[in-house]
Motif scaffolding. Sequence first.
Motif, PDB file in Angstrom:
ATOM      1  N   VAL A 151       0.847  -1.200   0.000  1.00  0.00           N
ATOM      2  CA  VAL A 151       0.000   0.000   0.000  1.00  0.00           C
ATOM      3  C   VAL A 151       0.876   1.241   0.000  1.00  0.00           C
ATOM      4  O   VAL A 151       1.799   1.374   0.823  1.00  0.00           O
ATOM      5  CB  VAL A 151      -0.932   0.034   1.230  1.00  0.00           C
ATOM      6  CG1 VAL A 151      -1.719   1.344   1.266  1.00  0.00           C
ATOM      7  CG2 VAL A 151      -1.888  -1.154   1.214  1.00  0.00           C
ATOM      8  N   MET A 152       0.543   2.149  -0.890  1.00  0.00           N
ATOM      9  CA  MET A 152       1.167   3.464  -0.895  1.00  0.00           C
ATOM     10  C   MET A 152       0.088   4.504  -0.756  1.00  0.00           C
ATOM     11  O   MET A 152      -0.900   4.501  -1.496  1.00  0.00           O
ATOM     12  CB  MET A 152       1.937   3.697  -2.203  1.00  0.00           C
ATOM     13  CG  MET A 152       2.510   5.109  -2.332  1.00  0.00           C
ATOM     14  SD  MET A 152       3.456   5.313  -3.870  1.00  0.00           S
ATOM     15  CE  MET A 152       3.811   7.069  -3.809  1.00  0.00           C
ATOM     16  N   ALA A 170      -1.200  -4.830  -5.242  1.00  0.00           N
ATOM     17  CA  ALA A 170      -0.856  -3.642  -4.460  1.00  0.00           C
ATOM     18  C   ALA A 170      -1.855  -2.529  -4.731  1.00  0.00           C
ATOM     19  O   ALA A 170      -2.617  -2.567  -5.703  1.00  0.00           O
ATOM     20  CB  ALA A 170       0.559  -3.197  -4.801  1.00  0.00           C
ATOM     21  N   THR A 171      -1.837  -1.527  -3.857  1.00  0.00           N
ATOM     22  CA  THR A 171      -2.783  -0.414  -3.988  1.00  0.00           C
ATOM     23  C   THR A 171      -2.072   0.907  -3.795  1.00  0.00           C
ATOM     24  O   THR A 171      -1.294   1.073  -2.839  1.00  0.00           O
ATOM     25  CB  THR A 171      -3.914  -0.533  -2.949  1.00  0.00           C
ATOM     26  OG1 THR A 171      -4.637  -1.747  -3.169  1.00  0.00           O
ATOM     27  CG2 THR A 171      -4.877   0.647  -3.060  1.00  0.00           C
ATOM     28  N   LEU A 172      -2.358   1.828  -4.686  1.00  0.00           N
ATOM     29  CA  LEU A 172      -1.937   3.213  -4.518  1.00  0.00           C
ATOM     30  C   LEU A 172      -3.166   4.033  -4.166  1.00  0.00           C
ATOM     31  O   LEU A 172      -4.123   4.095  -4.963  1.00  0.00           O
ATOM     32  CB  LEU A 172      -1.299   3.750  -5.805  1.00  0.00           C
ATOM     33  CG  LEU A 172      -1.100   5.272  -5.887  1.00  0.00           C
ATOM     34  CD1 LEU A 172      -0.179   5.780  -4.773  1.00  0.00           C
ATOM     35  CD2 LEU A 172      -0.566   5.676  -7.255  1.00  0.00           C
ATOM     36  N   ASN A 173      -3.167   4.625  -3.001  1.00  0.00           N
ATOM     37  CA  ASN A 173      -4.259   5.502  -2.586  1.00  0.00           C
ATOM     38  C   ASN A 173      -3.837   6.950  -2.777  1.00  0.00           C
ATOM     39  O   ASN A 173      -2.882   7.420  -2.145  1.00  0.00           O
ATOM     40  CB  ASN A 173      -4.612   5.265  -1.117  1.00  0.00           C
ATOM     41  CG  ASN A 173      -5.189   3.888  -0.882  1.00  0.00           C
ATOM     42  OD1 ASN A 173      -6.069   3.440  -1.612  1.00  0.00           O
ATOM     43  ND2 ASN A 173      -4.682   3.190   0.141  1.00  0.00           N
ATOM     44  N   GLY A 202      -2.000  -3.083 -10.218  1.00  0.00           N
ATOM     45  CA  GLY A 202      -2.890  -3.403  -9.110  1.00  0.00           C
ATOM     46  C   GLY A 202      -4.091  -2.486  -9.106  1.00  0.00           C
ATOM     47  O   GLY A 202      -4.915  -2.531 -10.025  1.00  0.00           O
ATOM     48  N   THR A 203      -4.170  -1.641  -8.082  1.00  0.00           N
ATOM     49  CA  THR A 203      -5.311  -0.739  -7.963  1.00  0.00           C
ATOM     50  C   THR A 203      -4.823   0.659  -7.611  1.00  0.00           C
ATOM     51  O   THR A 203      -4.010   0.824  -6.698  1.00  0.00           O
ATOM     52  CB  THR A 203      -6.283  -1.213  -6.869  1.00  0.00           C
ATOM     53  OG1 THR A 203      -6.799  -2.489  -7.223  1.00  0.00           O
ATOM     54  CG2 THR A 203      -7.431  -0.230  -6.694  1.00  0.00           C
ATOM     55  N   VAL A 204      -5.326   1.625  -8.358  1.00  0.00           N
ATOM     56  CA  VAL A 204      -5.157   3.024  -7.978  1.00  0.00           C
ATOM     57  C   VAL A 204      -6.516   3.509  -7.512  1.00  0.00           C
ATOM     58  O   VAL A 204      -7.497   3.469  -8.277  1.00  0.00           O
ATOM     59  CB  VAL A 204      -4.647   3.890  -9.139  1.00  0.00           C
ATOM     60  CG1 VAL A 204      -4.633   5.356  -8.737  1.00  0.00           C
ATOM     61  CG2 VAL A 204      -3.251   3.445  -9.559  1.00  0.00           C
ATOM     62  N   ALA A 234      -3.507  -4.477 -17.980  1.00  0.00           N
ATOM     63  CA  ALA A 234      -4.610  -5.438 -18.037  1.00  0.00           C
ATOM     64  C   ALA A 234      -4.832  -6.053 -16.663  1.00  0.00           C
ATOM     65  O   ALA A 234      -3.881  -6.462 -15.995  1.00  0.00           O
ATOM     66  CB  ALA A 234      -4.298  -6.530 -19.055  1.00  0.00           C
ATOM     67  N   GLY A 235      -6.065  -6.049 -16.223  1.00  0.00           N
ATOM     68  CA  GLY A 235      -6.395  -6.589 -14.916  1.00  0.00           C
ATOM     69  C   GLY A 235      -6.292  -5.588 -13.792  1.00  0.00           C
ATOM     70  O   GLY A 235      -6.732  -5.854 -12.668  1.00  0.00           O
ATOM     71  N   ALA A 236      -5.735  -4.419 -14.088  1.00  0.00           N
ATOM     72  CA  ALA A 236      -5.582  -3.388 -13.065  1.00  0.00           C
ATOM     73  C   ALA A 236      -6.805  -2.466 -13.047  1.00  0.00           C
ATOM     74  O   ALA A 236      -7.581  -2.404 -14.000  1.00  0.00           O
ATOM     75  CB  ALA A 236      -4.320  -2.579 -13.323  1.00  0.00           C
ATOM     76  N   LEU A 237      -6.931  -1.755 -11.939  1.00  0.00           N
ATOM     77  CA  LEU A 237      -8.039  -0.814 -11.764  1.00  0.00           C
ATOM     78  C   LEU A 237      -7.479   0.556 -11.423  1.00  0.00           C
ATOM     79  O   LEU A 237      -6.660   0.697 -10.514  1.00  0.00           O
ATOM     80  CB  LEU A 237      -8.961  -1.291 -10.635  1.00  0.00           C
ATOM     81  CG  LEU A 237     -10.036  -0.285 -10.158  1.00  0.00           C
ATOM     82  CD1 LEU A 237     -11.037  -0.004 -11.266  1.00  0.00           C
ATOM     83  CD2 LEU A 237     -10.734  -0.798  -8.901  1.00  0.00           C
TER      84      LEU A 237
END
Lengths: 89, 394
Positions: free
Chosen positions: A34-35, A57-60, A78-80, B10-13
């Motif tokens: 997490v960032m 992983a996640t970037l917030n 991952g996720t932003v 791809a697969g990321a959000l």
Amino acid sequence: MTGGTVNLNTDIAVQDLDFNTTLNGTGTLTVSNVMNWFAGGSINGNGLNSLVIPAGATLNLVNSGTVFFTSRTLDNGGTVSWSGAGGMQ
Amino acid sequence: MTGGIITNRAGALFQIQNGASISGSGRFDNVGLFRKSVTAGASSISVPFNNYSTVDLQTGGLTFSGGGANIAGTITVPAGTTFGLGNTFTSDGASSITGAGNLTVSGGTASLAGLVNLAGTNTFSGGAANLTGNYICTNNTLNIFGTANFDGSGTVSPAVVTWAACSGRDPLTVGSLMNWTGGHDERDWANSDCHWSHYEYSQPVFYDTLTSRTLENAGTIVWTGGGACNLSSAVITNRPGRYSTPERHRTLRWSGRLDNAGTFRKEINSGTTTIDNNVASITTAPLTSERALWRRSRLHFQHQRAAHCALGGTTAGTGYAQLHGDLVGWIGEGGESAVVPAAQGEGIIWSREITVVQIHAQRAHERTVPCLPEVAHKPVTLAVEQSGFPPSRN
């Protein structure tokens, strides 16, 4: 990282990062968990290096004000999650 | 950003949960899922946004103000949201922009070759939009203040249209109300028609142009604007039983044709409407007092090459034209007649051979309008119902 300036000239990987500073240099930064990127944080590169958010992983982006991103690639696998009201310049 | 790149793999959000925006330079490449959600705020991406996968607009607005591309990607725009394009943007034939929301094109050139089907309001407020794919716009509102070229395969049949300029080959059918607010309608719709059921023509003082197309009126045209309408190889068809009502000072000019099978009425304002400058012909069904009334002012047909009117009736008002008020007018037989009526007081001057059977003047309460055939090889009979318009024979 809070305040000041960090010159990163080698590739590093960290698990978690709260970020509110200025990051320069040629190295790639990888955050594996997490960032949290706060207002005023500035990430600068040389046009070739990256900020890597790998799968899982996640970037917030929790920036109430503007954050700055210059000459670097934000490589998101991952996720932003951008919940802050500030923009990105 | 300044020269930054965001790559959403791809697969990321990548999820914006508010109205935050990205400005500066660089680009955004989306191969995963890009989502705008949670709040009703509007986000703007002012760097080129290249979508290869999915853009999921869930709330508020999202504008690609930096342009970009939609390459086999999908952009979903649900009800209550607005998707905008503010700079040069291309969308290929395998892409789609769909949903119940709104579409706004405000700048640059939007070249949309894929499916574009947004059931909300479609607004082309600036720049140019080239809709060459399956553009569907039905039973909604279409606003065109920039330029929109409909050259695709979809159905353009909105309920309400307000336009200034558009072009293209697609038929445009307006279900309820069409507002033509001004500008040049330079559509190149050589083989298509424009249908509308109610038409508010309120352009300002500059000219509108119809080019190589047919405006087919099956409803009501109300012409309230102060500008002129230029026909360039265009046709205006007024269907039977319908009303076309130019008000105030109007000029219909250039080349083209006006076919009137309904009622062509000039009323309300005392200005003069002019059908001018080589409008190729005016074809009308047998005129009756209900079908051709110009009230309270004049209507001039100037420099006409031909004015056709089918004749054959014998009852006043059904087989020949009636001229009301201080009008100059025309009548012909068999659709081959020609007449060039000059301005009031100058007489009616036939410019070439005519086969006029009868001219019927009614309530001619002003100056005499003598008939002065120049090249008339067949008898012309004038009949007058009321005084003030002495009969002439040539």
